[in-house]
Write an enzyme that holds these catalytic residues in place. Structure first.
Site, PDB file in Angstrom:
ATOM      1  N   GLY D 149       0.851  -1.178   0.000  1.00 14.93           N
ATOM      2  CA  GLY D 149       0.000   0.000   0.000  1.00 14.93           C
ATOM      3  C   GLY D 149       0.891   1.232   0.000  1.00 14.93           C
ATOM      4  CB  CYS D 150       0.950   4.280  -2.109  1.00 14.81           C
ATOM      5  SG  CYS D 150      -0.752   4.848  -1.954  1.00 14.81           S
ATOM      6  CG  ASN D 151      -1.562   6.349   1.905  1.00  8.61           C
ATOM      7  OD1 ASN D 151      -1.031   7.308   1.367  1.00  8.61           O
ATOM      8  ND2 ASN D 151      -2.833   6.034   1.705  1.00  8.61           N
ATOM      9  CB  ALA D 152       0.978   0.724   4.259  1.00 10.22           C
ATOM     10  CB  THR D 154       4.935   6.485   2.483  1.00  9.08           C
ATOM     11  OG1 THR D 154       4.753   6.245   1.089  1.00  9.08           O
ATOM     12  CG2 THR D 154       5.611   7.827   2.683  1.00  9.08           C
TER      13      THR D 154
END
Lengths: 347, 347, 347, 347
Positions: D149-152, D154
């Protein structure tokens, strides 16, 4: 006196803007707001920026819910207002923000919209120059008003002064518009998604197919044109609101620069909501954000033999909801500017 | 073989973009980067997105620091490159990204720029149609290249095919451009501040005064025009990069739609970096972000008697740095597309 | 009665917003506008969105030009208002929109600003909860008001209710803000250019160095904190205006979710300009654009043991100019909401 | 050797980005692209920025169309990849860009996603610090990869170094993210329309309900945490791409600033795609636009007793498609950085 008001299509952008403006109108009181899929919800759940309307709940749009008001604003999808309007009382002031009642010509209607033509109501752009006088003269006491298309009225205001004065030619008109995506409404289309709009300029309806073209031509004919031709291209740019229309026309041979400029000065001198900026100044859309103001800058390009008119409006205010209220004020005999902001929200 | 490269003006937008592209160029090796007020700083402190250049420090821009390279890119403020260029070796390949060497006509230079005219170098837009062949033919083996103005080359590419083929008239040309503010460079001007640009469309250089006008006319003359006239208006819109040029011209009487379209198809068939989209399709600037690609859509507006050409480019790539590198490839006898991206970064 | 008003710093963003709001204030009349480098110009040349002020010309900012008004708004760069303010009559109502008179603690002033400390004026955030009552109580009849820092007041309003009620702990507070670049003013800095701001999120003053931190701590102490600690990070995002502050605090052990929420409900029940949204709803900055409204959403994150408060304000209105006018209304004994919009301009 | 590649979900944002990156990958050749509602169309009609793929037509997504390739990328809506993946050959390298195979814990899956849990594949963030070594060690020779997941990812990259080194506490972690709307995909939802996104900051999934929370916790446990708690709030801001994550944690008592910073330096020294900036510098999302780079800045806030880590990534590259390709390179034994850009596209 207080006029009771109903706003249909209150969950959309035009409906929301009508409500925002009416909140500051001392003679209007919103009694009823209607919607389609959002009916039953509190208005503020759909339009959370409208804090003064926490007491209102959206009803289903119908002739019944709209009946019994002094003023009814229709902010419905194109094609939806004709049937509803037909059921409203003749002495109710009805302002249609959709396209259904804008075009006089059944042929133009058929060519650009299709379906049943409901006829034309009084066009709601008071300052629009006509061969004799302005459109304002026709709005007094009317009970049926067609609010303009936002792009169409912006271009019509930009070019009509020159047509009326005979200082520009009516063919080879060109208008290119930078427009914000709110002009397309809340419709769920992939090309209107934020990720598509941000960082990009997106043309649409290129090549003479945009529905506002016959509306522009109609207005230019009112100003004296016989058969105007215009190349019209809108470009969606990444700002939520606003129209910046760059319009250009060939100067009539033999007319000097001062005479050209005078045509626009004469047309809009004394107007509160359509202002020509001093020579060398041009407007930005931020200058009119939230305001019922059209700001215009004009330049003569002698090498090209053309005049360039740049006009900034807020598509939701002067382009739609503000024009609707301004016209309603005239129809009711109120001071024309009642409740309408002239200062923009910038930066 | 590896060519040693110097980039002057490396702290600006054009300089940064040259470096970004050259990083993927297999035959170029950047040895020297120069700047003015930022000299002495690590490049990456000023251009933090260029992670492959952490070993480079900005030197002062001068003939000395630029000497001894195979290829020198000048990305200096307008007026600054003439003096530096005069001191570089004749067999060094020099590409000027500024305006100093774009115009052949001293009169046009005097009218739009003023100051000393340094003469014209080979114009760096390979695909540009000329009466005979394309501009590409002139770029082989040249050692002095003038990279184009981003707006000028976009409009020239949009209209030259029709001029060359005689299918459009050369007067009453109109071009309106939505442009990102990076085209104006890093200059500290109030109207370029983020708060002014966001949410607003801002016209500038309205009325025939923009400096790219004579550059467009020069290119159209190369394509066969005698004395073209164009109304040209750029509008800054809230996207960091990109140009969307909407250009329109009167169709020559008697020419049918298919013949008009064929002029553009013929001009760009087989081109990698200038592509005409299928009928009914129009480009968005997001489609070419970061790419050396000009995407073009064309429509015939029969009612207006005009053709409309919408062209999207990235002003920093195809408009400037990509054009410079593409032209340098040709001058050096390399494969023209070496190191140049064709796919955009979208959304 | 009509109060005569002077606005200094009228060419900046805060000054422009004061003028926009005052234009709709029935008791205020702007007699004088002043500026520094723009003195001598028509106001509307610098602030073209303010169409109601075409009669005003900018004067030089000085004690002389500001003297003789009932109300003086100072919208000057930080450090500039102390000297001017000292020369104004004691019974003139002076509202300083700069930072000079916000901090009571000379030590905090020295640590975060430096230079001479001019002492603290009455802080201009009426709704701010204090151990006893609100800040409103102190604003009546004052003649010296310090308008708040926009970020500081947003965070203070977000967290003070929980501090006062003892439902959150005063350490390990964290606040991260998405802010528009207008909060940084019109200063010509490269990182504020449109090309840098567009398409990018840019943090600044990271790590405990932002000047609004002591102002937040001061406000939380007024609400009952002893020595609050807060990690505070602003991030500039590509919208011209607006603050979206996400603030989070550890819930005091043993306090249940309903009690936490009740602290905020109690603090703002009946407030017109600070509104807690229903459970599950959170504000967007667009909802308060142009309005003097702070909209707040609150969630309990039981797994993390923290409350999250998301607050949206327009930095130029509720964050600065609106707060200034609201406070001035109180000081003059006018209805607090006079002239202040509560509905936002959306979309 | 050339690996044959299939990309499913090729009409979406993640699918498009996979294709953009693979176009520059010397060992990958895209043979098949699949979609759902767009099946049958030319790829370039849906993804007009991908000019190198004019020869490909979208097929229907199914195990049949995806079979027979060396590498299959799944960029399908959450919940759709499990069934397809189960039918692919065991020795095919399959990279799932959806969430279906990210979480090891069936309970976490049930709590945040629901529906059938398909088990966890090797997590595709090579640089992620683990108690011993990095995630990279587990990617060699795997044939099933779960892109993050992109947010995760990061946030996990931002905090894991401190957890592993024991210099920060694992509770009271806070992360607030400014994110572009492309992270939400092309789904047609009203709150994702351009008019809603432009000029506004919009929080979502506030209060501990975002699906990336268990993924962050899982990664922090791999780095040595026992039961980490994090307050996580994403805010959509008006940029098409990018994540700027501001993460903060309480510093373990007794640890000095240099030791804190050293934990991050040690974790990422020598990494090409995760870079810690020098002290006092912080990244902007523009610096990593289009690049597979995570740029990180770190500050110690001694007064607050917390470390602040600001990390910028392009959600579609390092957050999704770039991570997928980087992980695939490792699984195939290729040089890890093959085909992946490290320089951003700025401004």
């Amino acid at each position: 006196m207080t006029y009771s008001v109903a706003v249909s299509g209150a969950s959309g952008y035009a409906g929301g803007e009508l409500l925002r403006l009416i909140a500051d109108h001392p003679e209007f009181e919103v009694r009823t707001v209607t919607a389609h899929s959002n009916a039953g919800q509190p208005l503020v759940a759909v339009q959370p920026h409208l804090r003064t309307y926490t007491h209102l709940t959206l009803k289903e749009t119908s002739a019944e819910t709209l009946a019994g008001h002094d003023v009814v604003f229709l902010a419905l999808p194109h094609g939806a207002s004709g049937a509803v309007a037909a059921q409203l009382e003749p002495d109710t002031l009805v302002i249609d923000c959709g396209a259904d009642h804008r075009l006089e010509s059944p042929d133009a209607w058929a060519a650009f919209y299709g379906g049943e033509h409901h006829g034309a109501w009084t066009y709601g752009v008071p300052e629009l120059p006509r061969v004799s006088g302005t459109q304002r003269d026709r709005l007094a006491k009317t009970r049926r008003i067609a609010a303009p298309g936002c792009n169409a009225s912006t271009v019509a205001l930009s070019l009509a002064p020159g047509i009326r004065a005979g200082v520009i030619e009516e063919t080879d008109l060109v208008s290119v518009l930078a427009v914000g995506p709110s002009g397309a409404g809340k419709s769920l289309k992939a090309h209107l998604l934020g990720a598509e709009i941000l960082g990009s300029a997106n043309p649409y309806s290129v090549g003479g197919v945009h529905r506002h073209i016959p509306e522009i031509q109609q207005a230019l004919c009112w100003a004296g044109a016989a058969a105007p031709t215009i190349s019209f291209t809108p470009v969606i740019v990444p700002m939520s609101r606003g129209i910046l229309a760059t319009s250009t026309a060939r100067i009539t041979p033999g007319i000097d620069a001062a005479t050209v400029r005078a045509a626009w000065e004469d047309a809009y001198v004394g107007e509160r909501f359509v202002q020509l900026l001093p020579e060398g100044q041009f407007p930005r859309t931020a200058d009119v954000l939230g305001a019922n103001t059209a700001l215009m800058g004009l330049a003569i390009d002698e090498a090209a033999g053309r005049v360039v008119v740049v006009t900034a409006v807020d598509n939701l205010v002067k382009g739609t909801a503000g024009a609707a209220i301004q016209s309603a004020n005239l129809a009711l005999g109120l001071t024309e500017a009642t409740g309408l902001p002239v200062n923009g929200v910038a930066p």
